[in-house]
Design a protein around this motif. Structure first.
Motif, mmCIF file in Angstrom:
data_model
loop_
_atom_site.group_PDB
_atom_site.id
_atom_site.type_symbol
_atom_site.label_atom_id
_atom_site.label_comp_id
_atom_site.label_asym_id
_atom_site.label_seq_id
_atom_site.Cartn_x
_atom_site.Cartn_y
_atom_site.Cartn_z
ATOM 1 N N THR A 37 0.884 -1.153 0.000
ATOM 2 C CA THR A 37 0.000 0.000 0.000
ATOM 3 C C THR A 37 0.922 1.202 0.000
ATOM 4 O OG1 THR A 37 -1.737 -1.135 1.222
ATOM 5 C CG2 THR A 37 -1.763 1.284 1.285
ATOM 6 N N LYS A 78 -1.795 -4.982 1.479
ATOM 7 C CA LYS A 78 -2.773 -4.234 0.685
ATOM 8 C C LYS A 78 -3.892 -3.777 1.607
ATOM 9 C CE LYS A 78 -5.580 -4.503 -3.513
ATOM 10 N NZ LYS A 78 -5.967 -5.350 -4.657
ATOM 11 N N VAL A 79 -4.020 -2.461 1.750
ATOM 12 C CA VAL A 79 -5.050 -1.885 2.617
ATOM 13 C C VAL A 79 -5.924 -0.958 1.770
ATOM 14 C CG1 VAL A 79 -5.513 -0.531 4.684
ATOM 15 C CG2 VAL A 79 -3.458 -1.956 4.581
ATOM 16 N N MET A 80 -7.181 -1.316 1.618
ATOM 17 C CA MET A 80 -8.121 -0.507 0.847
ATOM 18 C C MET A 80 -8.811 0.491 1.774
ATOM 19 S SD MET A 80 -7.584 -1.819 -2.114
ATOM 20 C CE MET A 80 -8.919 -1.300 -3.205
ATOM 21 N N ALA A 82 -11.883 0.995 2.355
ATOM 22 C CA ALA A 82 -12.959 0.359 3.131
ATOM 23 C C ALA A 82 -12.428 -0.342 4.378
ATOM 24 C CB ALA A 82 -13.724 -0.637 2.255
ATOM 25 N N ASP A 83 -11.155 -0.764 4.334
ATOM 26 C CA ASP A 83 -10.554 -1.457 5.483
ATOM 27 C C ASP A 83 -10.333 -0.525 6.667
ATOM 28 O OD1 ASP A 83 -10.386 -3.793 3.943
ATOM 29 O OD2 ASP A 83 -8.364 -3.309 3.244
ATOM 30 N N VAL A 84 -10.250 0.784 6.421
ATOM 31 C CA VAL A 84 -9.981 1.734 7.505
ATOM 32 C C VAL A 84 -11.152 2.664 7.789
ATOM 33 C CG1 VAL A 84 -7.494 1.673 7.110
ATOM 34 C CG2 VAL A 84 -8.857 3.446 6.003
ATOM 35 N N LYS A 87 -12.354 3.692 11.343
ATOM 36 C CA LYS A 87 -11.409 3.096 12.293
ATOM 37 C C LYS A 87 -10.163 3.946 12.435
ATOM 38 C CE LYS A 87 -12.633 -1.530 10.668
ATOM 39 N NZ LYS A 87 -12.188 -2.531 9.725
ATOM 40 N N ASP A 118 -7.751 3.994 -3.371
ATOM 41 C CA ASP A 118 -8.015 2.724 -4.041
ATOM 42 C C ASP A 118 -7.656 2.681 -5.525
ATOM 43 O OD1 ASP A 118 -8.940 1.933 -1.558
ATOM 44 O OD2 ASP A 118 -11.057 1.965 -2.111
#
Length: 137
Positions: A37, A78-80, A82-84, A87, A118
């Motif tokens: 990422t 890989k961090v999209m 939506a993953d964060v 949060k 993204d």
């Protein structure tokens, strides 16, 4: 779809980042399997640094410092977006320093705002940021 380096080159708004990655000898790394990422500072983000900063950093004698700055912008996963979303997290960057990621109101990464998220690549994802993140130490 291209890898992270070719995607950044094709976008045209990361000329400074691509030059810095080349100067630091990180092209082969970011063309590797990943996944990575990359929080990619735009040319405008680099332009916000004090005059002469980029020119100084790309000198061969400053390669260790440049490498530390650039690897701070990369997470070895890989961090999209939506993953964060909603949060807060503190992932370790490739440099070893942790990043402060806050997805509670848009996404902020150690004080930099994600302006475009993204952008998928064959070996990871690019998120465009509006500020160059500098190491704490």
């Amino acid at each position: 779809m291209h890898d992270i380096v070719d995607t950044a080159v094709a976008a045209g708004s990361f000329k400074t980042l691509v030059a810095a990655v080349t100067a630091a000898g990180l092209v082969d790394t970011l063309k590797g399997d990943g996944p990575f990422t990359v929080f990619a500072p735009s040319d405008d983000a680099f332009a916000k640094l004090p005059a002469g900063t980029v020119e100084d950093l790309v000198k061969p004698e400053n390669k260790p410092k440049l490498t530390k700055i650039l690897t701070l912008h990369v997470i070895p996963a890989k961090v999209m977006a939506a993953d964060v979303a909603g949060k807060k997290m503190s992932p370790a960057s490739v440099s070893g320093e942790t990043l402060d990621v806050d997805g509670s109101n848009g996404v902020m990464v150690s004080g930099a705002k994600v302006t475009s998220a993204d952008i998928e690549c064959t070996n990871g994802v690019i998120h465009v940021i509006d500020t160059v993140i500098m190491p704490k130490g």
